[in-house]
Design a protein around this motif. Structure first.
Motif, PDB file in Angstrom:
ATOM      1  N   MET A   1     -10.217 -11.487   1.111  1.00 41.27           N
ATOM      2  CA  MET A   1      -9.349 -10.475   1.742  1.00 41.27           C
ATOM      3  C   MET A   1      -9.924 -10.078   3.111  1.00 41.27           C
ATOM      4  SD  MET A   1      -8.175  -6.809   0.195  1.00 41.27           S
ATOM      5  CE  MET A   1      -7.697  -7.398  -1.391  1.00 41.27           C
ATOM      6  N   LYS A   4      -8.955  -5.956   7.540  1.00 43.06           N
ATOM      7  CA  LYS A   4      -7.772  -5.112   7.777  1.00 43.06           C
ATOM      8  C   LYS A   4      -7.034  -4.841   6.452  1.00 43.06           C
ATOM      9  CE  LYS A   4      -4.194  -4.895  11.252  1.00 43.06           C
ATOM     10  NZ  LYS A   4      -3.362  -5.752  12.072  1.00 43.06           N
ATOM     11  N   GLU A   5      -6.887  -5.924   5.666  1.00 39.64           N
ATOM     12  CA  GLU A   5      -6.193  -5.780   4.370  1.00 39.64           C
ATOM     13  C   GLU A   5      -6.970  -4.853   3.438  1.00 39.64           C
ATOM     14  OE1 GLU A   5      -3.963 -10.063   3.820  1.00 39.64           O
ATOM     15  OE2 GLU A   5      -6.096  -9.909   3.507  1.00 39.64           O
ATOM     16  N   ASN A   6      -8.297  -5.036   3.499  1.00 45.84           N
ATOM     17  CA  ASN A   6      -9.169  -4.195   2.671  1.00 45.84           C
ATOM     18  C   ASN A   6      -8.998  -2.724   3.024  1.00 45.84           C
ATOM     19  OD1 ASN A   6     -10.974  -3.836   0.738  1.00 45.84           O
ATOM     20  ND2 ASN A   6     -12.717  -4.731   1.792  1.00 45.84           N
ATOM     21  N   LYS A   8      -6.433  -1.316   4.435  1.00 44.16           N
ATOM     22  CA  LYS A   8      -5.099  -0.849   4.048  1.00 44.16           C
ATOM     23  C   LYS A   8      -5.095  -0.502   2.562  1.00 44.16           C
ATOM     24  CE  LYS A   8      -0.265  -2.163   4.336  1.00 44.16           C
ATOM     25  NZ  LYS A   8       0.179  -3.025   3.255  1.00 44.16           N
ATOM     26  N   GLU A   9      -5.698  -1.380   1.773  1.00 38.04           N
ATOM     27  CA  GLU A   9      -5.743  -1.155   0.324  1.00 38.04           C
ATOM     28  C   GLU A   9      -6.510   0.123  -0.004  1.00 38.04           C
ATOM     29  OE1 GLU A   9      -7.467  -3.948  -2.885  1.00 38.04           O
ATOM     30  OE2 GLU A   9      -5.583  -4.813  -2.169  1.00 38.04           O
TER      31      GLU A   9
END
Ligand code: GAP
Length: 442
Positions: A1, A4-6, A8-9
């Motif tokens: 991941m 950025k995705e991390n 967001k999560e």
């Protein structure tokens, strides 16, 4: 991941926790019907229950179960001389900057761009020290002698009672004095839900030792802090020790280890452990006389300090779980039974069958009398009840059905008990319910 995705999560996780806390009656913004009051939070029934469970578990471990701890409850308001002596009146300040355009204020150590306002882009003014103690006036007089402060830490209430405890209990050194109570800080930027509030609670110990024994006591208490954190369900993989470097030590500290937690908004302080030397007893001119040999000493102090709300936030973040059950996403709080606001919920299978309701009431009263934290839940269908109890972290749901009443004679006086984490149900005798739950609690 990706990073950025991390991120967001993680920020979604925080939103989910805040929303669950509101939806299920744990935590509400303070003064909400008047538009809210930054840095203050009100706790609903379930939130308050968890806070009590956290505080009780702490008190049990660090006070009741030990022979060398004395628990007190000191006044929040103290004479201003206390805070002058400790240096708080002068030094308990954070560096602040104000935007010349929108007047928003920021803690300079918390912003990346030190020149421009993060809200409107305006120019930031000169940094100045902002004292975080809430000042108030006590009594009818308006002059400076009436000034007092809402305490910014519970610790000083302990130090000013050092002599009282020594004179009344004659403790042998080493010994500790503990207190749980409110503390207040006029934080420039309260943020991150309950993480940085203006009104919060602390659980603190001042542990008095001979100077040559400070390291032993420090390590012993550090270990005890670890054990307590893990016992209340804080995910220890997310806890990290930070040795605070000398430039960052508080003015009273000779050594501090911060326990940091991986919050969704970053790795930040959870609790602290400080070696305060003899700073406090010296400034308050307090001494200890060893009754065995009349030796007079100024004990040194080890201070484990815990924020109750930070404990709660770390517990909620550690407990929040999503899985799939019956083809749907299910949210549940994997809280330790000792911490969960409700230990078990009792339901009649159908609420319009008086015979089921009456038997369920019997079971409910029996468990309520034994455990206290027991809920009656007959709202909606069984599936909905399970989901609701899962969301508040209730470890067990007990259902009284027609078999309980003897429809199947072999199952007379048995109930189903459902495990929150697995969703599995067992059938057990009503007469065995209390010991079943007690065994799981130990
Ligand atoms: N007597 C030492 C002392 O007060 P601290 O590190 O300033 O030390 C102790 O505070 C603990 O109190 C912190 O580790 C944190 O858990 C909690 N705490 C401090 N400021 C807080 C705030 N604004 N909101 C919530 N909790 C806070």
């Amino acid at each position: 991941m990706s990073n950025k995705e991390n991120k967001k999560e993680e920020s979604e996780l925080m939103e989910k926790i805040v929303s669950l806390c509101k939806r299920r009656g744990f935590i509400f913004p303070g003064s909400e019907i008047y538009g809210g009051f930054a840095g203050t939070w009100d706790y609903g029934h379930f939130g308050n229950e968890i806070l009590n469970n956290i505080k009780n578990s702490w008190w049990e471990k660090f006070v009741s179960n030990r022979e060398d701890m004395y628990g007190i409850r000191a006044a929040i308001l103290m004479r201003q001389e206390v805070w002058q002596a400790t240096g708080h009146a002068e030094h308990f300040a954070d560096p602040m900057v104000e935007c010349e355009k929108c007047q928003h204020r920021f803690r300079i150590d918390q912003i990346e761009d030190k020149n421009n306002c993060a809200d409107c882009g305006g120019k930031l003014g000169e940094a100045r020290q902002f004292n975080m103690m809430f000042q108030t006036k006590v009594g009818a007089s308006e002059d400076s002698s009436a000034i007092s402060y809402l305490r910014p830490e519970t610790a000083q209430g302990i130090f000013v009672n050092f002599k009282n405890i020594v004179d009344t209990h004659h403790p042998k050194i080493p010994f500790g004095i503990a207190q749980i109570g409110k503390a207040f800080r006029n934080e420039i930027t309260p943020r991150d839900f309950i993480f940085r509030s203006r009104e919060f609670e602390q659980m603190e110990i001042e542990y008095f030792v001979r100077e040559n024994n400070w390291e032993n006591a420090f390590n012993e208490l550090k270990n005890e802090m670890h054990l307590w954190m893990s016992s209340v369900g804080i995910d220890m993989n997310k806890v990290h020790e930070l040795e605070v470097v000398s430039e960052d030590l508080a003015h009273y500290s000779k050594r501090t280890v911060d326990f940091e937690f991986d919050y969704p908004f970053g790795r930040k302080e959870l609790f602290g452990l400080a070696y305060r030397g003899d700073f406090d007893l010296k400034i308050h001119k307090l001494e200890y006389v060893d009754e065995e040999n009349s030796e007079k000493i100024t004990p040194h102090v080890i201070e484990p300090s815990f924020g109750v709300e930070r404990a709660l936030l770390a517990i909620l973040l550690s407990a929040y779980t999503e899985d799939e059950m019956g083809g749907e996403v299910r949210i549940y709080l994997k809280l330790r039974p000792q911490i969960a606001p409700v230990l078990c919920a009792v339901s009649p299978l159908l609420k319009n069958k008086p015979e089921l309701v009456s038997k369920s009431r019997e079971v409910f009263s029996m468990l309520k009398k034994e455990f206290g934290r027991v809920a009656w839940d007959d709202n909606g269908n069984i599936g909905k009840r399970y989901r609701r109890q899962d969301e508040i972290g209730t470890p067990w749901c007990i259902v009284i059905d027609f078999d309980t009443l003897g429809e199947n004679p072999e199952l007379l006086d048995t109930v189903t008990i459902r495990d929150r984490d697995t969703g599995n149900q067992e059938r057990i005798k009503i007469s065995e319910l209390i010991s079943y739950i007690k065994n799981k609690l130990n």
